[in-house]
Design a protein around this motif. Sequence first.
Motif, PDB file in Angstrom:
ATOM      1  N   PRO A  58      13.565 -15.854   4.741  1.00 37.93           N
ATOM      2  CA  PRO A  58      14.962 -15.874   5.184  1.00 37.93           C
ATOM      3  C   PRO A  58      15.374 -17.272   5.640  1.00 37.93           C
ATOM      4  CG  PRO A  58      13.586 -14.826   6.836  1.00 37.93           C
ATOM      5  CD  PRO A  58      12.701 -15.075   5.635  1.00 37.93           C
ATOM      6  N   ALA A  59      16.616 -17.603   5.382  1.00 35.71           N
ATOM      7  CA  ALA A  59      17.164 -18.892   5.814  1.00 35.71           C
ATOM      8  C   ALA A  59      17.851 -18.711   7.167  1.00 35.71           C
ATOM      9  CB  ALA A  59      18.125 -19.436   4.772  1.00 35.71           C
ATOM     10  N   GLN A  60      17.155 -18.065   8.049  1.00 34.44           N
ATOM     11  CA  GLN A  60      17.620 -17.849   9.409  1.00 34.44           C
ATOM     12  C   GLN A  60      16.424 -17.577  10.299  1.00 34.44           C
ATOM     13  OE1 GLN A  60      19.961 -14.232   9.967  1.00 34.44           O
ATOM     14  NE2 GLN A  60      19.837 -13.904   7.802  1.00 34.44           N
ATOM     15  N   PRO A  61      16.551 -17.685  11.578  1.00 34.30           N
ATOM     16  CA  PRO A  61      17.798 -17.891  12.290  1.00 34.30           C
ATOM     17  C   PRO A  61      18.229 -19.351  12.239  1.00 34.30           C
ATOM     18  CG  PRO A  61      16.014 -17.855  13.868  1.00 34.30           C
ATOM     19  CD  PRO A  61      15.416 -17.566  12.503  1.00 34.30           C
ATOM     20  N   SER A  62      19.457 -19.537  12.635  1.00 27.79           N
ATOM     21  CA  SER A  62      19.990 -20.864  12.867  1.00 27.79           C
ATOM     22  C   SER A  62      20.117 -21.007  14.374  1.00 27.79           C
ATOM     23  CB  SER A  62      21.369 -20.975  12.197  1.00 27.79           C
ATOM     24  OG  SER A  62      21.919 -22.254  12.369  1.00 27.79           O
ATOM     25  N   ASP A  63      20.364 -22.209  14.835  1.00 28.48           N
ATOM     26  CA  ASP A  63      20.696 -22.329  16.251  1.00 28.48           C
ATOM     27  C   ASP A  63      22.183 -22.670  16.366  1.00 28.48           C
ATOM     28  OD1 ASP A  63      21.014 -25.187  16.062  1.00 28.48           O
ATOM     29  OD2 ASP A  63      18.892 -25.434  16.416  1.00 28.48           O
ATOM     30  N   TRP A  64      22.718 -22.446  17.547  1.00 27.98           N
ATOM     31  CA  TRP A  64      24.155 -22.606  17.753  1.00 27.98           C
ATOM     32  C   TRP A  64      24.597 -24.031  17.432  1.00 27.98           C
ATOM     33  CZ3 TRP A  64      28.286 -20.173  17.300  1.00 27.98           C
ATOM     34  CH2 TRP A  64      29.475 -20.556  17.911  1.00 27.98           C
ATOM     35  N   GLN A  65      23.810 -25.027  17.823  1.00 28.49           N
ATOM     36  CA  GLN A  65      24.187 -26.408  17.521  1.00 28.49           C
ATOM     37  C   GLN A  65      24.239 -26.636  16.014  1.00 28.49           C
ATOM     38  OE1 GLN A  65      25.185 -28.830  19.866  1.00 28.49           O
ATOM     39  NE2 GLN A  65      26.005 -29.577  17.930  1.00 28.49           N
ATOM     40  N   GLY A  66      23.279 -26.062  15.287  1.00 31.45           N
ATOM     41  CA  GLY A  66      23.295 -26.178  13.826  1.00 31.45           C
ATOM     42  C   GLY A  66      24.539 -25.562  13.220  1.00 31.45           C
ATOM     43  N   GLU A  67      24.967 -24.438  13.767  1.00 29.76           N
ATOM     44  CA  GLU A  67      26.199 -23.810  13.287  1.00 29.76           C
ATOM     45  C   GLU A  67      27.411 -24.693  13.581  1.00 29.76           C
ATOM     46  OE1 GLU A  67      26.625 -20.929  11.426  1.00 29.76           O
ATOM     47  OE2 GLU A  67      24.452 -21.172  11.263  1.00 29.76           O
ATOM     48  N   LEU A  68      27.448 -25.261  14.779  1.00 29.49           N
ATOM     49  CA  LEU A  68      28.562 -26.141  15.132  1.00 29.49           C
ATOM     50  C   LEU A  68      28.603 -27.380  14.246  1.00 29.49           C
ATOM     51  CD1 LEU A  68      28.420 -25.977  19.024  1.00 29.49           C
ATOM     52  CD2 LEU A  68      30.094 -24.868  17.522  1.00 29.49           C
ATOM     53  N   ASP A  69      27.437 -27.845  13.828  1.00 31.55           N
ATOM     54  CA  ASP A  69      27.353 -29.051  13.004  1.00 31.55           C
ATOM     55  C   ASP A  69      27.655 -28.802  11.534  1.00 31.55           C
ATOM     56  OD1 ASP A  69      26.605 -30.458  15.267  1.00 31.55           O
ATOM     57  OD2 ASP A  69      24.461 -30.453  14.763  1.00 31.55           O
ATOM     58  N   THR A  70      27.474 -27.552  11.069  1.00 33.27           N
ATOM     59  CA  THR A  70      27.537 -27.311   9.621  1.00 33.27           C
ATOM     60  C   THR A  70      28.521 -26.237   9.173  1.00 33.27           C
ATOM     61  OG1 THR A  70      25.726 -25.695   9.690  1.00 33.27           O
ATOM     62  CG2 THR A  70      25.125 -28.014   9.339  1.00 33.27           C
ATOM     63  N   ASN A  71      28.992 -25.404  10.062  1.00 33.82           N
ATOM     64  CA  ASN A  71      29.863 -24.294   9.671  1.00 33.82           C
ATOM     65  C   ASN A  71      31.319 -24.733   9.778  1.00 33.82           C
ATOM     66  OD1 ASN A  71      31.412 -21.948   9.547  1.00 33.82           O
ATOM     67  ND2 ASN A  71      29.846 -20.701  10.513  1.00 33.82           N
ATOM     68  N   PRO A  72      32.002 -24.930   8.651  1.00 28.48           N
ATOM     69  CA  PRO A  72      33.376 -25.429   8.723  1.00 28.48           C
ATOM     70  C   PRO A  72      34.326 -24.485   9.464  1.00 28.48           C
ATOM     71  CG  PRO A  72      32.854 -24.764   6.484  1.00 28.48           C
ATOM     72  CD  PRO A  72      31.578 -24.687   7.269  1.00 28.48           C
ATOM     73  N   PHE A  73      33.985 -23.213   9.528  1.00 32.08           N
ATOM     74  CA  PHE A  73      34.857 -22.261  10.222  1.00 32.08           C
ATOM     75  C   PHE A  73      34.751 -22.402  11.741  1.00 32.08           C
ATOM     76  CE2 PHE A  73      34.292 -20.464   6.021  1.00 32.08           C
ATOM     77  CZ  PHE A  73      35.625 -20.282   5.661  1.00 32.08           C
ATOM     78  N   LEU A  74      33.789 -23.168  12.208  1.00 33.42           N
ATOM     79  CA  LEU A  74      33.678 -23.480  13.632  1.00 33.42           C
ATOM     80  C   LEU A  74      34.113 -24.918  13.912  1.00 33.42           C
ATOM     81  CD1 LEU A  74      30.221 -21.824  14.385  1.00 33.42           C
ATOM     82  CD2 LEU A  74      32.505 -20.915  14.877  1.00 33.42           C
ATOM     83  N   ARG A  75      34.650 -25.587  12.898  1.00 30.58           N
ATOM     84  CA  ARG A  75      34.991 -26.996  13.011  1.00 30.58           C
ATOM     85  C   ARG A  75      36.465 -27.269  12.716  1.00 30.58           C
ATOM     86  NH1 ARG A  75      30.772 -30.404  12.840  1.00 30.58           N
ATOM     87  NH2 ARG A  75      31.726 -31.869  11.411  1.00 30.58           N
ATOM     88  N   GLY A  76      37.319 -26.291  13.022  1.00 26.26           N
ATOM     89  CA  GLY A  76      38.747 -26.417  12.731  1.00 26.26           C
ATOM     90  C   GLY A  76      39.377 -27.659  13.323  1.00 26.26           C
ATOM     91  N   GLU A  77      38.992 -27.993  14.560  1.00 23.23           N
ATOM     92  CA  GLU A  77      39.565 -29.172  15.209  1.00 23.23           C
ATOM     93  C   GLU A  77      39.216 -30.447  14.445  1.00 23.23           C
ATOM     94  OE1 GLU A  77      37.609 -26.987  16.838  1.00 23.23           O
ATOM     95  OE2 GLU A  77      38.803 -26.147  18.460  1.00 23.23           O
ATOM     96  N   LEU A  78      38.010 -30.508  13.894  1.00 27.43           N
ATOM     97  CA  LEU A  78      37.579 -31.694  13.172  1.00 27.43           C
ATOM     98  C   LEU A  78      38.153 -31.760  11.762  1.00 27.43           C
ATOM     99  CD1 LEU A  78      33.852 -31.661  14.287  1.00 27.43           C
ATOM    100  CD2 LEU A  78      35.673 -33.137  15.143  1.00 27.43           C
ATOM    101  N   LEU A  79      38.401 -30.604  11.161  1.00 29.58           N
ATOM    102  CA  LEU A  79      38.864 -30.576   9.779  1.00 29.58           C
ATOM    103  C   LEU A  79      40.382 -30.625   9.649  1.00 29.58           C
ATOM    104  CD1 LEU A  79      36.393 -27.955   8.295  1.00 29.58           C
ATOM    105  CD2 LEU A  79      36.363 -30.429   8.035  1.00 29.58           C
ATOM    106  N   GLN A  80      41.101 -30.355  10.721  1.00 26.32           N
ATOM    107  CA  GLN A  80      42.559 -30.282  10.606  1.00 26.32           C
ATOM    108  C   GLN A  80      43.148 -31.598  10.112  1.00 26.32           C
ATOM    109  OE1 GLN A  80      43.546 -29.115  14.612  1.00 26.32           O
ATOM    110  NE2 GLN A  80      44.111 -31.195  15.188  1.00 26.32           N
ATOM    111  N   ASP A  81      42.651 -32.726  10.576  1.00 20.62           N
ATOM    112  CA  ASP A  81      43.180 -34.012  10.118  1.00 20.62           C
ATOM    113  C   ASP A  81      42.902 -34.230   8.638  1.00 20.62           C
ATOM    114  OD1 ASP A  81      44.130 -34.597  12.653  1.00 20.62           O
ATOM    115  OD2 ASP A  81      42.313 -35.684  13.228  1.00 20.62           O
ATOM    116  N   ALA A  82      41.680 -33.901   8.211  1.00 21.59           N
ATOM    117  CA  ALA A  82      41.310 -34.071   6.802  1.00 21.59           C
ATOM    118  C   ALA A  82      42.180 -33.207   5.893  1.00 21.59           C
ATOM    119  CB  ALA A  82      39.842 -33.737   6.596  1.00 21.59           C
TER     120      ALA A  82
END
Length: 113
Positions: A58-82
């Motif tokens: 399995p490609a899990q578990p992940s850790d929360w920091q990894g999700e924050l770093d790689t999951n675009p759905f948790l990165r709306g603030e960073l992607l809005q400008d792009a």
Amino acid sequence: FHRTAAQLRAHLRPSTLVFSGHEYAVSNLLFARSAEPANAAIDKKLLWASERVKKRLPAQPSDWQGELDTNPFLRGELLQDALGLTDPVAAIAVLRKQKDGWQPNTGGSGKIA
């Protein structure tokens, strides 16, 4: 969802383990890379997940920091400008629409062409 993600960011430790209810890590990371092609954390996690899947692990578990770093759905603030937007919720909505029906074009290489 955005408020929930913001609340989670504020309250979860970076080392908190995240277990998804499905095994779509490679596909999700390919989509994440298409949304953020310059994000080296996505490439690193994609390589790890691909190797795990090849070994039938399995490609899990992940850790929360990894999700924050790689999951675009948790990165709306960073992607809005792009995306040319001023609202992170709108950025997440655009990403969701892009993901609906999205298929990776890997050309057999594992990389988006």
